[in-house]
Design a protein around this motif. Structure first.
Motif, mmCIF file in Angstrom:
data_model
loop_
_atom_site.group_PDB
_atom_site.id
_atom_site.type_symbol
_atom_site.label_atom_id
_atom_site.label_comp_id
_atom_site.label_asym_id
_atom_site.label_seq_id
_atom_site.Cartn_x
_atom_site.Cartn_y
_atom_site.Cartn_z
ATOM 1 N N PHE A 181 0.897 -1.228 -0.085
ATOM 2 C CA PHE A 181 -0.068 0.064 0.031
ATOM 3 C C PHE A 181 0.724 1.235 0.142
ATOM 4 C CE2 PHE A 181 -2.209 -3.583 1.874
ATOM 5 C CZ PHE A 181 -3.383 -3.520 1.232
ATOM 6 N N ASP A 182 0.703 1.855 -1.063
ATOM 7 C CA ASP A 182 1.680 3.090 -1.275
ATOM 8 C C ASP A 182 1.140 4.440 -0.855
ATOM 9 O OD1 ASP A 182 3.232 1.093 -2.296
ATOM 10 O OD2 ASP A 182 3.726 2.340 -4.197
ATOM 11 N N ASP A 183 1.970 5.326 -0.701
ATOM 12 C CA ASP A 183 1.697 6.675 -0.815
ATOM 13 C C ASP A 183 1.076 7.454 0.422
ATOM 14 O OD1 ASP A 183 2.652 6.745 -3.198
ATOM 15 O OD2 ASP A 183 0.702 7.516 -4.219
ATOM 16 N N GLY A 184 0.971 6.589 1.643
ATOM 17 C CA GLY A 184 0.730 6.953 2.884
ATOM 18 C C GLY A 184 1.734 7.600 3.736
ATOM 19 N N SER A 211 10.338 2.365 2.619
ATOM 20 C CA SER A 211 10.563 3.875 2.147
ATOM 21 C C SER A 211 9.949 4.023 0.679
ATOM 22 C CB SER A 211 12.223 4.026 2.179
ATOM 23 O OG SER A 211 12.316 5.451 1.152
ATOM 24 N N HIS A 212 9.223 5.133 0.502
ATOM 25 C CA HIS A 212 8.716 5.231 -0.814
ATOM 26 C C HIS A 212 9.282 6.734 -1.274
ATOM 27 C CE1 HIS A 212 6.129 4.606 -4.257
ATOM 28 N NE2 HIS A 212 5.303 5.396 -4.004
ATOM 29 N N THR A 213 10.344 7.176 -0.311
ATOM 30 C CA THR A 213 11.023 8.309 -0.602
ATOM 31 C C THR A 213 10.219 9.695 -0.103
ATOM 32 O OG1 THR A 213 10.156 8.878 -3.018
ATOM 33 C CG2 THR A 213 12.213 7.342 -2.619
ATOM 34 N N ASN A 224 -1.206 -1.587 -4.385
ATOM 35 C CA ASN A 224 -2.369 -0.866 -4.009
ATOM 36 C C ASN A 224 -1.825 0.414 -3.372
ATOM 37 O OD1 ASN A 224 -4.455 -3.192 -3.763
ATOM 38 N ND2 ASN A 224 -2.341 -3.931 -2.996
ATOM 39 N N HIS A 225 -2.882 1.350 -3.320
ATOM 40 C CA HIS A 225 -2.525 2.775 -2.672
ATOM 41 C C HIS A 225 -3.547 2.866 -1.526
ATOM 42 C CE1 HIS A 225 -0.303 3.113 -6.519
ATOM 43 N NE2 HIS A 225 0.360 4.056 -5.901
ATOM 44 N N GLU A 226 -3.044 3.143 -0.383
ATOM 45 C CA GLU A 226 -3.928 3.463 0.829
ATOM 46 C C GLU A 226 -4.586 4.830 0.678
ATOM 47 O OE1 GLU A 226 -2.185 4.959 4.359
ATOM 48 O OE2 GLU A 226 -0.419 3.784 3.909
HETATM 49 ZN ZN LIG Z 1 3.755 6.052 -5.053
#
Ligand SMILES: [Zn+2]
Length: 305
Positions: free
Chosen positions: A100-103, A155-157, A252-254
């Protein structure tokens, strides 16, 4: 008698004229004519001399030549620099790593709860300053909530930039800032990073290697961040299972409520009905999730985005 050679050059072009002396008058005349014509040709074809002073044009040409040599050496060294490992798939059979990305963002704890309720674990790829600032009180609470329930943190930076557009130093900076935040908030140093947009080059891999991080991509994209419908996302899981995939590493993206409240429950139910284990990325790769762990710090005024 040895032949005589006359060599004339202009720009990058040179030519050699062989002259065989002869006692005859005609040969002597031909020799003089060739010399005179060659000199006249050179005078017309040669570029205008450049002054060596003032603008330093000649020095600049030398510098350019030197810089090219330096660049070439740097390129050769770069080509030999170690690259971070890159994983697009899990390794273990009958395991699924839901990422789950971007959180951390609004539906973070819901994701955690859906997984925990069925005995599963997931992986959160966190940014520092994307949809929300990771140092906001709510964001900190969401990160702590996920870690306390055994989910993996990656880490997603920091700002979710395309790392391939950045210099060596700026890539390090994008990575370091979110690592610092995770170390402060939950005392963890991630052993994995996911490049934003899945975009990377060798420089990104070199920096990841220097930061002791492996890179992860995916082999199933729900398409939620691309604006795809819930039914499209569900179809991706359905198709993967229909194909009897040995394992799945799903993106997925949370940050989308429909992903969390519709797609995720559907996917969990489907995957469990086929006896897939819901595990973290580290588990499905048989690797350690973190480089080290330490005691979380107390928040301070320096914790800002
Ligand atoms: Zn992302």
């Amino acid at each position: 008698m040895s032949p005589l050679f006359a060599r004339y050059c202009f720009s990058h072009y040179c030519t050699t004229v062989t002259m065989v002396p002869s006692s005859s008058y005609a040969s002597a005349v031909r020799f003089v004519l060739v010399v005179l014509l060659s000199r006249a040709f050179l005078a017309l074809a040669s570029p205008t001399p450049v002054a060596a002073s003032g603008s330093g044009t000649i020095g600049a040409v030398d510098a350019e030549r030197d810089e090219t040599a330096v660049d070439r050496v740097k390129r050769e060294l770069d080509a030999r620099a170690p690259l971070a490992q890159l994983f697009s798939s899990c390794e273990n059979s009958k395991q699924v790593a839901l990422t789950f990305d971007d959180g951390p963002y609004a539906w973070s704890t819901e994701v955690s709860d859906f997984l925990t309720e069925v005995g599963g674990r997931g992986t959160f790829c966190y940014n520092g300053n994307n949809w929300a600032c990771i140092y906001d009180a709510e964001s900190q609470a969401r990160v702590k909530y996920a870690v306390a329930r055994g989910h993996q943190v990656v880490s997603h930076t920091w700002r979710h930039l395309d790392l391939t557009q950045l210099s060596f130093d700026r890539i390090h900076d994008e990575m370091w800032r979110v690592e610092q935040a995770l170390e402060r908030i939950v005392g963890l140093a991630p052993a994995f990073m996911r490049p934003p947009y899945g975009s990377y080059n060798n420089l990104v891999r070199q920096v990841s290697y220097q930061r002791n991080q492996s890179m992860i991509l995916w082999d199933l994209d729900t398409g939620d961040s691309l604006g795809k419908s819930v039914s499209y996302s569900e179809q991706q899981y359905y198709d993967a299972i229909n194909q009897n995939r040995e394992n799945i590493l799903a993106l997925n993206h949370e940050t989308y409520q429909s992903t969390v409240e519709q797609v995720l429950p559907y996917a969990i139910k489907l995957l469990q009905s086929k006896n897939y284990q819901l595990v973290t990325v580290a588990e499905c790769l048989n690797m350690a999730p973190y480089q080290w762990t330490t005691t979380p710090q107390m928040p301070s005024s320096s914790w800002t985005c």
